[in-house]
Design a protein around this motif. Structure first.
Motif, PDB file in Angstrom:
ATOM      1  N   SER A   1       0.826  -1.197   0.000  1.00  0.00           N
ATOM      2  CA  SER A   1       0.000   0.000   0.000  1.00  0.00           C
ATOM      3  C   SER A   1       0.866   1.254   0.000  1.00  0.00           C
ATOM      4  O   SER A   1       1.889   1.310   0.672  1.00  0.00           O
ATOM      5  CB  SER A   1      -0.897  -0.015   1.245  1.00  0.00           C
ATOM      6  OG  SER A   1      -1.692   1.140   1.281  1.00  0.00           O
ATOM      7  N   GLY A   2       0.452   2.240  -0.787  1.00  0.00           N
ATOM      8  CA  GLY A   2       1.164   3.508  -0.820  1.00  0.00           C
ATOM      9  C   GLY A   2       2.389   3.530  -1.709  1.00  0.00           C
ATOM     10  O   GLY A   2       3.175   4.479  -1.674  1.00  0.00           O
ATOM     11  N   THR A   3       2.570   2.511  -2.530  1.00  0.00           N
ATOM     12  CA  THR A   3       3.754   2.420  -3.378  1.00  0.00           C
ATOM     13  C   THR A   3       3.562   3.090  -4.733  1.00  0.00           C
ATOM     14  O   THR A   3       4.531   3.498  -5.362  1.00  0.00           O
ATOM     15  CB  THR A   3       4.156   0.942  -3.564  1.00  0.00           C
ATOM     16  OG1 THR A   3       4.327   0.356  -2.273  1.00  0.00           O
ATOM     17  CG2 THR A   3       5.444   0.786  -4.330  1.00  0.00           C
ATOM     18  N   GLY A   4       2.322   3.179  -5.210  1.00  0.00           N
ATOM     19  CA  GLY A   4       2.068   3.819  -6.496  1.00  0.00           C
ATOM     20  C   GLY A   4       1.404   2.936  -7.530  1.00  0.00           C
ATOM     21  O   GLY A   4       1.539   3.173  -8.728  1.00  0.00           O
ATOM     22  N   LYS A   5       0.679   1.916  -7.093  1.00  0.00           N
ATOM     23  CA  LYS A   5       0.000   1.017  -8.026  1.00  0.00           C
ATOM     24  C   LYS A   5      -0.986   1.771  -8.915  1.00  0.00           C
ATOM     25  O   LYS A   5      -0.974   1.613 -10.143  1.00  0.00           O
ATOM     26  CB  LYS A   5      -0.763  -0.085  -7.272  1.00  0.00           C
ATOM     27  CG  LYS A   5       0.097  -1.039  -6.485  1.00  0.00           C
ATOM     28  CD  LYS A   5      -0.717  -2.143  -5.833  1.00  0.00           C
ATOM     29  CE  LYS A   5      -1.718  -1.669  -4.820  1.00  0.00           C
ATOM     30  NZ  LYS A   5      -1.164  -1.144  -3.580  1.00  0.00           N
TER      31      LYS A   5
ATOM     32  N   THR B   1      -5.203  -5.353 -13.518  1.00  0.00           N
ATOM     33  CA  THR B   1      -5.800  -5.354 -12.186  1.00  0.00           C
ATOM     34  C   THR B   1      -4.876  -4.650 -11.205  1.00  0.00           C
ATOM     35  O   THR B   1      -3.660  -4.591 -11.395  1.00  0.00           O
ATOM     36  CB  THR B   1      -6.085  -6.784 -11.668  1.00  0.00           C
ATOM     37  OG1 THR B   1      -4.862  -7.413 -11.295  1.00  0.00           O
ATOM     38  CG2 THR B   1      -6.833  -7.605 -12.696  1.00  0.00           C
ATOM     39  N   GLU B   2      -5.486  -4.163 -10.145  1.00  0.00           N
ATOM     40  CA  GLU B   2      -4.735  -3.581  -9.036  1.00  0.00           C
ATOM     41  C   GLU B   2      -4.969  -4.467  -7.833  1.00  0.00           C
ATOM     42  O   GLU B   2      -6.108  -4.643  -7.394  1.00  0.00           O
ATOM     43  CB  GLU B   2      -5.194  -2.166  -8.736  1.00  0.00           C
ATOM     44  CG  GLU B   2      -4.416  -1.542  -7.598  1.00  0.00           C
ATOM     45  CD  GLU B   2      -4.757  -0.087  -7.363  1.00  0.00           C
ATOM     46  OE1 GLU B   2      -4.573   0.361  -6.209  1.00  0.00           O
ATOM     47  OE2 GLU B   2      -5.212   0.598  -8.285  1.00  0.00           O
ATOM     48  N   GLY B   3      -3.911  -5.035  -7.340  1.00  0.00           N
ATOM     49  CA  GLY B   3      -4.037  -5.945  -6.218  1.00  0.00           C
ATOM     50  C   GLY B   3      -3.971  -7.387  -6.709  1.00  0.00           C
ATOM     51  O   GLY B   3      -3.231  -7.693  -7.636  1.00  0.00           O
TER      52      GLY B   3
ATOM     53  N   VAL C   1       5.300  -3.036  -8.324  1.00  0.00           N
ATOM     54  CA  VAL C   1       5.767  -1.662  -8.179  1.00  0.00           C
ATOM     55  C   VAL C   1       6.599  -1.596  -6.896  1.00  0.00           C
ATOM     56  O   VAL C   1       6.166  -2.077  -5.851  1.00  0.00           O
ATOM     57  CB  VAL C   1       4.586  -0.663  -8.112  1.00  0.00           C
ATOM     58  CG1 VAL C   1       5.100   0.770  -8.024  1.00  0.00           C
ATOM     59  CG2 VAL C   1       3.666  -0.830  -9.314  1.00  0.00           C
ATOM     60  N   HIS C   2       7.777  -1.001  -6.996  1.00  0.00           N
ATOM     61  CA  HIS C   2       8.680  -0.961  -5.844  1.00  0.00           C
ATOM     62  C   HIS C   2       9.235   0.451  -5.664  1.00  0.00           C
ATOM     63  O   HIS C   2       9.733   1.058  -6.618  1.00  0.00           O
ATOM     64  CB  HIS C   2       9.842  -1.944  -6.075  1.00  0.00           C
ATOM     65  CG  HIS C   2      10.919  -1.831  -5.056  1.00  0.00           C
ATOM     66  ND1 HIS C   2      12.098  -1.132  -5.290  1.00  0.00           N
ATOM     67  CD2 HIS C   2      11.007  -2.298  -3.794  1.00  0.00           C
ATOM     68  CE1 HIS C   2      12.856  -1.201  -4.213  1.00  0.00           C
ATOM     69  NE2 HIS C   2      12.225  -1.896  -3.295  1.00  0.00           N
TER      70      HIS C   2
END
Length: 169
Positions: free
Chosen positions: A12-16, A102-104, A115-116
Protein backbone atom coordinates in the motif's frame (compact mmCIF):
# COMPACT_ATOMS: atom_id res chain seq x y z
CA UNK A 1 -7.49 -16.61 -20.26
CA UNK A 2 -9.25 -14.35 -22.74
CA UNK A 3 -8.67 -11.48 -22.50
CA UNK A 4 -5.19 -11.62 -20.99
CA UNK A 5 -4.82 -10.25 -17.48
CA UNK A 6 -1.81 -8.55 -15.89
CA UNK A 7 -1.92 -7.67 -12.20
CA UNK A 8 -0.12 -4.64 -10.76
CA UNK A 9 0.93 -5.50 -7.22
CA UNK A 10 2.74 -3.71 -4.42
CA UNK A 11 2.50 -2.72 -0.81
CA UNK A 12 0.00 0.00 0.00
CA UNK A 13 1.16 3.51 -0.82
CA UNK A 14 3.75 2.42 -3.38
CA UNK A 15 2.07 3.82 -6.50
CA UNK A 16 0.00 1.02 -8.03
CA UNK A 17 -2.86 3.29 -9.08
CA UNK A 18 -0.50 5.91 -10.53
CA UNK A 19 1.27 3.30 -12.63
CA UNK A 20 -2.06 1.80 -13.72
CA UNK A 21 -3.27 5.19 -14.91
CA UNK A 22 -0.16 5.53 -17.05
CA UNK A 23 -0.42 1.99 -18.43
CA UNK A 24 -4.10 2.40 -19.30
CA UNK A 25 -3.42 5.70 -21.06
CA UNK A 26 -0.52 4.24 -23.06
CA UNK A 27 -2.45 1.11 -24.07
CA UNK A 28 -5.43 3.26 -25.12
CA UNK A 29 -3.08 5.43 -27.25
CA UNK A 30 -1.97 2.20 -28.93
CA UNK A 31 -5.59 1.39 -29.80
CA UNK A 32 -6.44 -1.33 -27.28
CA UNK A 33 -9.69 -1.82 -25.36
CA UNK A 34 -8.54 -1.92 -21.74
CA UNK A 35 -10.35 -3.05 -18.60
CA UNK A 36 -9.35 -2.35 -15.03
CA UNK A 37 -10.29 -4.39 -11.97
CA UNK A 38 -9.48 -3.06 -8.49
CA UNK A 39 -9.42 -5.48 -5.59
CA UNK A 40 -10.81 -4.22 -2.30
CA UNK A 41 -10.30 -6.49 0.68
CA UNK A 42 -12.91 -4.50 2.57
CA UNK A 43 -16.63 -4.08 1.96
CA UNK A 44 -16.92 -1.14 -0.42
CA UNK A 45 -20.14 0.67 -1.25
CA UNK A 46 -20.71 2.60 -4.45
CA UNK A 47 -24.30 3.52 -3.67
CA UNK A 48 -25.10 6.46 -1.47
CA UNK A 49 -27.70 6.01 1.21
CA UNK A 50 -31.06 7.40 0.16
CA UNK A 51 -30.39 7.33 -3.61
CA UNK A 52 -32.78 5.28 -5.74
CA UNK A 53 -30.13 2.70 -6.62
CA UNK A 54 -29.28 2.23 -2.94
CA UNK A 55 -32.97 1.86 -2.09
CA UNK A 56 -33.43 -0.83 -4.76
CA UNK A 57 -30.43 -2.77 -3.46
CA UNK A 58 -31.66 -2.40 0.12
CA UNK A 59 -35.07 -3.69 -0.99
CA UNK A 60 -33.37 -6.95 -1.93
CA UNK A 61 -32.41 -6.68 -5.60
CA UNK A 62 -29.70 -9.26 -6.24
CA UNK A 63 -28.47 -7.28 -9.24
CA UNK A 64 -29.12 -3.59 -9.74
CA UNK A 65 -28.04 -1.71 -12.87
CA UNK A 66 -27.84 2.01 -13.53
CA UNK A 67 -27.76 2.96 -17.19
CA UNK A 68 -27.20 6.19 -19.06
CA UNK A 69 -26.27 7.13 -22.63
CA UNK A 70 -22.56 6.90 -21.73
CA UNK A 71 -22.15 4.12 -19.14
CA UNK A 72 -23.63 1.25 -17.18
CA UNK A 73 -22.90 0.45 -13.55
CA UNK A 74 -23.87 -2.73 -11.77
CA UNK A 75 -24.23 -3.68 -8.14
CA UNK A 76 -24.38 -7.46 -7.79
CA UNK A 77 -25.00 -8.85 -4.33
CA UNK A 78 -23.20 -11.98 -3.21
CA UNK A 79 -25.45 -13.02 -0.38
CA UNK A 80 -23.27 -16.02 0.50
CA UNK A 81 -20.41 -13.55 1.16
CA UNK A 82 -18.03 -15.52 -1.09
CA UNK A 83 -16.03 -13.28 -3.37
CA UNK A 84 -15.97 -14.56 -6.95
CA UNK A 85 -12.56 -15.46 -8.33
CA UNK A 86 -10.75 -13.04 -10.59
CA UNK A 87 -11.14 -15.52 -13.47
CA UNK A 88 -14.93 -15.61 -12.92
CA UNK A 89 -15.14 -11.80 -12.88
CA UNK A 90 -13.07 -11.50 -16.07
CA UNK A 91 -15.10 -14.17 -17.86
CA UNK A 92 -18.41 -12.59 -16.86
CA UNK A 93 -17.68 -8.92 -17.55
CA UNK A 94 -14.60 -8.44 -19.73
CA UNK A 95 -15.08 -10.58 -22.82
CA UNK A 96 -15.16 -7.56 -25.16
CA UNK A 97 -11.74 -6.24 -24.07
CA UNK A 98 -8.23 -6.75 -25.44
CA UNK A 99 -6.57 -6.79 -22.01
CA UNK A 100 -7.45 -6.36 -18.34
CA UNK A 101 -5.11 -4.73 -15.84
CA UNK A 102 -5.80 -5.35 -12.19
CA UNK A 103 -4.74 -3.58 -9.04
CA UNK A 104 -4.04 -5.95 -6.22
CA UNK A 105 -4.76 -9.66 -6.45
CA UNK A 106 -1.21 -10.31 -5.26
CA UNK A 107 -2.11 -13.92 -4.43
CA UNK A 108 -3.61 -14.67 -7.84
CA UNK A 109 -2.00 -16.91 -10.43
CA UNK A 110 -2.08 -14.11 -13.02
CA UNK A 111 1.07 -12.52 -14.47
CA UNK A 112 2.26 -9.68 -12.23
CA UNK A 113 4.23 -6.46 -12.42
CA UNK A 114 5.41 -5.35 -8.98
CA UNK A 115 5.77 -1.66 -8.18
CA UNK A 116 8.68 -0.96 -5.84
CA UNK A 117 9.76 2.23 -4.08
CA UNK A 118 12.83 1.92 -1.89
CA UNK A 119 11.49 4.51 0.60
CA UNK A 120 8.39 2.33 1.08
CA UNK A 121 10.19 -0.99 1.44
CA UNK A 122 13.56 -2.58 0.72
CA UNK A 123 11.85 -5.93 0.17
CA UNK A 124 9.84 -7.09 -2.84
CA UNK A 125 6.56 -8.94 -2.36
CA UNK A 126 7.20 -11.32 -5.25
CA UNK A 127 10.90 -12.01 -4.72
CA UNK A 128 11.88 -11.34 -1.12
CA UNK A 129 8.76 -12.14 0.88
CA UNK A 130 7.86 -15.02 -1.46
CA UNK A 131 9.05 -16.26 -4.84
CA UNK A 132 6.11 -15.73 -7.17
CA UNK A 133 6.75 -17.45 -10.50
CA UNK A 134 4.10 -15.20 -12.10
CA UNK A 135 6.23 -12.06 -11.70
CA UNK A 136 7.06 -10.77 -15.20
CA UNK A 137 8.65 -7.40 -14.35
CA UNK A 138 9.32 -4.83 -11.64
CA UNK A 139 8.77 -1.07 -11.93
CA UNK A 140 11.13 0.57 -9.45
CA UNK A 141 12.75 3.83 -8.45
CA UNK A 142 15.96 1.89 -7.69
CA UNK A 143 18.46 -0.14 -9.67
CA UNK A 144 17.71 -3.76 -8.91
CA UNK A 145 19.29 -6.96 -10.16
CA UNK A 146 16.56 -9.56 -10.59
CA UNK A 147 15.63 -12.56 -12.71
CA UNK A 148 12.91 -10.46 -14.42
CA UNK A 149 13.20 -7.15 -16.30
CA UNK A 150 13.35 -4.02 -14.13
CA UNK A 151 11.86 -0.80 -15.52
CA UNK A 152 11.95 2.74 -14.23
CA UNK A 153 8.80 3.33 -12.19
CA UNK A 154 7.70 5.98 -14.72
CA UNK A 155 8.41 3.95 -17.87
CA UNK A 156 4.83 3.14 -18.88
CA UNK A 157 5.82 2.90 -22.56
CA UNK A 158 8.50 0.29 -21.81
CA UNK A 159 6.13 -1.75 -19.65
CA UNK A 160 3.46 -1.54 -22.36
CA UNK A 161 6.01 -2.78 -24.90
CA UNK A 162 6.53 -5.83 -22.67
CA UNK A 163 2.78 -6.37 -22.17
CA UNK A 164 2.13 -5.94 -25.88
CA UNK A 165 4.89 -8.37 -26.91
CA UNK A 166 3.87 -11.06 -24.41
CA UNK A 167 0.08 -10.83 -24.43
CA UNK A 168 -1.25 -8.76 -27.32
CA UNK A 169 0.75 -9.64 -30.46
Amino acid sequence: MTPPVVSIVAKSGTGKTTLLEKLIGELKRRGYKVGAVKHDAHRFEIDREGKDSWRLTQAGADTMLITSPTKVAMVKQYRNKVEPSLAEVIAAYCGDLDIVLTEGFKKSSMPKIEVHRRERSERLLCRDEAHDPQLIAVASDSDLTLDVPVYDINDAAGLCDLIEKRYLK
